[in-house]
Scaffold this motif. Structure first.
Motif, PDB file in Angstrom:
ATOM      1  N   UNK A 264      89.896  27.715  45.627  1.00 48.41           N
ATOM      2  CA  UNK A 264      89.181  28.583  46.565  1.00 48.41           C
ATOM      3  C   UNK A 264      88.444  27.707  47.565  1.00 48.41           C
ATOM      4  N   UNK A 265      88.476  28.118  48.829  1.00 48.99           N
ATOM      5  CA  UNK A 265      87.664  27.431  49.840  1.00 48.99           C
ATOM      6  C   UNK A 265      86.354  28.204  49.934  1.00 48.99           C
ATOM      7  N   UNK A 266      85.244  27.542  49.601  1.00 49.14           N
ATOM      8  CA  UNK A 266      83.985  28.285  49.497  1.00 49.14           C
ATOM      9  C   UNK A 266      82.808  27.336  49.594  1.00 49.14           C
ATOM     10  N   UNK A 267      81.622  27.896  49.756  1.00 49.30           N
ATOM     11  CA  UNK A 267      80.406  27.099  49.734  1.00 49.30           C
ATOM     12  C   UNK A 267      79.993  26.813  48.303  1.00 49.30           C
ATOM     13  N   UNK A 268      79.071  25.883  48.136  1.00 50.15           N
ATOM     14  CA  UNK A 268      78.719  25.434  46.790  1.00 50.15           C
ATOM     15  C   UNK A 268      78.076  26.529  45.934  1.00 50.15           C
ATOM     16  N   UNK A 269      77.663  27.617  46.588  1.00 53.42           N
ATOM     17  CA  UNK A 269      77.056  28.720  45.826  1.00 53.42           C
ATOM     18  C   UNK A 269      78.064  29.394  44.907  1.00 53.42           C
ATOM     19  N   UNK A 270      79.368  29.092  45.087  1.00 56.59           N
ATOM     20  CA  UNK A 270      80.374  29.696  44.211  1.00 56.59           C
ATOM     21  C   UNK A 270      80.385  29.038  42.835  1.00 56.59           C
ATOM     22  N   UNK A 271      79.822  27.836  42.730  1.00 53.02           N
ATOM     23  CA  UNK A 271      79.905  27.094  41.467  1.00 53.02           C
ATOM     24  C   UNK A 271      79.220  27.859  40.340  1.00 53.02           C
ATOM     25  N   UNK A 272      78.032  28.367  40.615  1.00 53.49           N
ATOM     26  CA  UNK A 272      77.284  29.023  39.547  1.00 53.49           C
ATOM     27  C   UNK A 272      78.020  30.245  38.978  1.00 53.49           C
ATOM     28  N   UNK A 273      78.525  31.189  39.819  1.00 51.44           N
ATOM     29  CA  UNK A 273      79.298  32.284  39.207  1.00 51.44           C
ATOM     30  C   UNK A 273      80.587  31.819  38.531  1.00 51.44           C
ATOM     31  N   UNK A 274      81.198  30.743  39.033  1.00 52.82           N
ATOM     32  CA  UNK A 274      82.426  30.264  38.372  1.00 52.82           C
ATOM     33  C   UNK A 274      82.102  29.689  37.000  1.00 52.82           C
TER      34      UNK A 274
END
Lengths: 418, 308
Positions: A264-274
């Motif tokens: 996924x191309x995303x900002x670092x805020x995606x790490x926590x839900x992942x």
């Protein structure tokens, strides 16, 4: 004039006092509006405000936390009707309409040469500058890039792509294994804008991208078409998950968590839900968006979130003291660590939390982004332009054959906006 | 002494003419401030280029009819929105016969009928946002019930809300659910006040089924039909919340209606064109005025007829 001088003198005095060991007592009121409504950011902000309160017990602090999406439409009302002293917002073009309407306070005094802020926050000064003046301070920023399933890449014998050809061949292998290459939820449009940003930055470079943002380049220009041609290669080969036009970004995450999409191309805020979705740091990894046109310097998106003082604020001295506190090295270290925001601190003296993704992001932004650092599509481009273009991106991702029509439409908007 | 006497007499003499107006004054003041004045304000703003921040006088730029000119000649999104409004207007009316059908079906005395009536009325009671969310899940291309059903009958799966040709119909269908319930309740109350003697007489004359419904029942339900028609037409023109929650106007702006487009242009995250939004509002107002004018005229005629 005298009152301005006096206010400046007082605020400078507060700044000096804050920096010193015995901080001066602040009295009166301080009203803060926050858009940090998600649980972790909310708790972070509340804890920091509580510390500020403890340092200034005589100060009467009121905090309003407003839903992040609702905040974006409410800001224009409360700035003119019921102005808080301090408020959160975004840098660059996103703050421009409010600056031009005279609703934000000029805080250039805090950025004056020689102050701590000027020394420690130099890298973000440009993003807070409109018409040669500064209109707020940053409090966090984060990298964008490709978060991918390392275990699946290893299983298929793939490695991080070094260029666009690698990216395409990796993707072919992913598709051959019955998976999609990239998950995306494009209902709210900005996720697709991330893809445009990166493909355009890699195809045509940072300066070209910024010229586009300034309206100097036609959307029907052959160089823009090249960006879309590259993007189209991915779309036509089926790189993206189906039905992405009516999923939001959270709904796109299960695809990478269950392994039916590889990245996924995303900002670092995606790490926590992942991570909460069950991916371990062994499974999830990060790489920079690969080069497309050889010789184009790498440039990155790193959106900066900001604090401002309302022009109609009643307690501007207290507000300045709060802004100075928020950007101080200690507050920055604490605010952005993995347990709190999990993002990058803006203060160069603050330390980056020892987190795999924060370290990679920090290293990428500080040493491997020679081309420049952009904010993000909807912060770099004027609002109306961004809206029209992002709608076009959404259509392009589903019907790539409509490209000519889409570009003509966006070009029509460009002619009217600038 | 003399003057008060005159005053009293004047009031006494005109009491019947004046008293109703006195009672109306609070309402009229409210109406003027919150309805009439904003209408004129919108007209005025629609002649400006203004971002909605700062005052209109200093930040606005007078551009005459340019907003309207652009809307009516060069704005494809406006055309799409207008067409979608028309679709809403036409298909939303299906809730009237549907409501009538359910009302006739429920208008009987069986055990527990009150419960069934409440259940049928339920969609109107819950918030439109909830209705929107429920239907969004219903239409979900991967997990939704809708694709399960049409798959069972042998059709290929559809992404209703993601398809620019279907999305508007998908949202209208969601809107029909609560609106049908509303029309049903209007007809149920209408059916309660039917004149039993007329039904009896018609039955003696041999009327049954459809003929009975068409010639005896429906004419008596005319007031209910009229109200159902009014609320449905107005409801279809101000549809907003379902679109906002289900598609956000998308995909690529294909399910916008005028009210949503107005919001998007003037008040949304990226909307800073207050003048342009006001121009859309004025056009929507003019369209609504056609219907509202007709309804008021009808009601006036009815009133005249009953008062002789």
């Amino acid at each position: 004039m005298r009152s301005i001088l006096k206010a400046t003198a007082v605020s400078l005095a507060t700044l000096v006092a804050l920096a010193g060991p015995a901080s001066a007592e602040l009295t009166g009121n301080l009203k803060i509006n926050l858009d940090t409504s998600n649980p972790a950011p909310r708790a972070t902000m509340e804890a920091l405000i509580a510390k500020f309160q403890a340092a200034h017990p005589a100060l009467n602090i009121t905090t309003n936390v407003i839903d992040r999406e609702a905040y974006k439409t409410q800001i224009r009302n409360f700035l003119s009707a019921d102005a808080p002293d301090v408020l959160t917002w975004y840098a660059a073009n996103r703050m421009r309409p409010y600056v031009e309407a005279g609703l934000l306070e000029d805080v250039s005094d805090m950025w004056a040469d020689g102050t701590d802020i000027a020394n420690e926050l130099a890298s973000t000064k440009g993003a807070l500058t409109v018409d040669g003046k500064q209109w707020g301070v940053p409090y966090t920023y984060y990298q964008w890039g490709i978060y991918y399933r390392k275990d699946i890449y290893e299983e298929l014998g793939l490695s991080e792509p070094a260029n666009f050809d690698d990216m395409l061949s990796n993707c072919e292998a992913m598709i051959a294994s019955g998976r999609k290459c990239y998950t995306i939820g494009n209902k709210w449009l900005w996720t697709g804008a991330g893809w445009f940003d990166y493909i355009n930055l890699r195809t045509n470079g940072f300066n070209f991208h910024m010229q586009m943002a300034a309206g100097e380049i036609e959307w029907t220009d052959p160089r823009v078409r090249e960006t879309f041609a590259n993007w189209g290669k991915l779309i036509r080969m089926g790189a993206f998950i189906d039905d992405n036009q009516n999923k939001d970004w959270q709904q796109s995450l299960p695809f990478i968590i269950d392994g039916s999409a590889g990245a996924i191309l995303m900002g670092n805020f995606a790490v926590s839900p992942l991570r909460e979705g069950g991916l371990t740091d062994d499974q999830l990894d990060f790489h920079q968006f690969p080069a497309i046109t050889a010789g184009v310097a790498m440039a990155e998106d790193a959106p900066t979130d900001t604090f401002h003082i309302a022009a109609n604020a009643k307690n501007k001295d207290n507000a300045r003291a709060f802004l100075a506190y928020i950007v101080s090295a200690d507050a920055q270290t604490e605010m952005n660590n993995g347990a709190n925001l999990g993002q990058l601190p803006v203060n160069s003296k603050a330390s980056v939390d020892d987190d795999k993704f924060l370290n990679k992001g920090f290293e990428m932004l500080s040493s491997n982004s020679p081309g420049g650092v952009a904010q993000f599509f909807d912060r770099d481009f004027p609002a109306e332009m961004a809206q029209a273009a992002m709608e076009g991106f959404q259509e392009f991702m589903i019907y790539p054959d409509n490209l000519d029509d889409i570009l003509d439409r966006i070009e029509g908007v460009r002619k009217e906006v600038y | 002494m003399n003057t008060t006497l005159v005053k009293q007499n004047w009031y006494k003499r005109n009491e019947i003419a004046i008293t109703p107006w006195l009672f109306l004054v609070p309402g009229l003041i409210m109406f003027a401030i919150y309805v009439v004045f904003p209408i004129f304000q919108s007209f005025r703003i629609s002649l400006f280029k203004w971002d909605g921040l700062g005052s209109l006088a200093t930040h606005g730029e007078y551009i005459g009819m340019a907003n309207y000119e652009k809307l009516l000649t060069r704005d494809r999104s406006f055309n799409i929105s207008l067409w979608n409004n028309l679709k809403w207007l036409v298909f939303y009316l299906a809730s009237i016969p549907a409501g009538l059908f359910i009302a006739l079906f429920l208008n009987q005395t069986v055990r527990g009928i009150r419960l069934y009536k409440s259940l049928f009325f339920f969609p109107f009671v819950i918030s439109q946002i909830v209705v929107g969310l429920v239907f969004t899940w219903f239409y979900d291309p991967q997990y939704g019930l809708f694709n399960g059903i049409i798959g069972f009958v042998g059709f290929k799966p559809l992404n209703v809300l993601g398809d620019p040709t279907l999305s508007t119909y998908g949202v209208i269908a969601a809107g029909l659910w609560p609106q049908t319930a509303y029309c049903m309740i209007l007809y149920l109350t209408g059916l309660n006040s039917l004149d039993l003697e007329q039904t009896e007489a018609a039955r003696l004359d041999g009327a049954k089924g459809i003929r009975m419904l068409w010639h005896v029942i429906l004419p008596q339900l005319r007031p209910a039909t009229f109200i159902a028609f009014v609320v449905t037409v107005i409801g279809s023109l101000r549809s907003f919340d379902l679109i906002s929650i289900m598609t956000n106007g998308g995909p690529f702006g294909s399910s916008r209606v005028l009210s949503f487009y107005m919001f998007e242009k003037s008040l949304s995250e990226y909307g800073f064109k207050m003048g342009y939004g006001a121009a859309i509002a004025v056009i929507l107002f003019l369209i609504m005025m056609v219907f509202i004018g007709y309804f008021l005229w009808r009601m006036y005629q009815d009133e005249k007829a009953t008062n002789g």
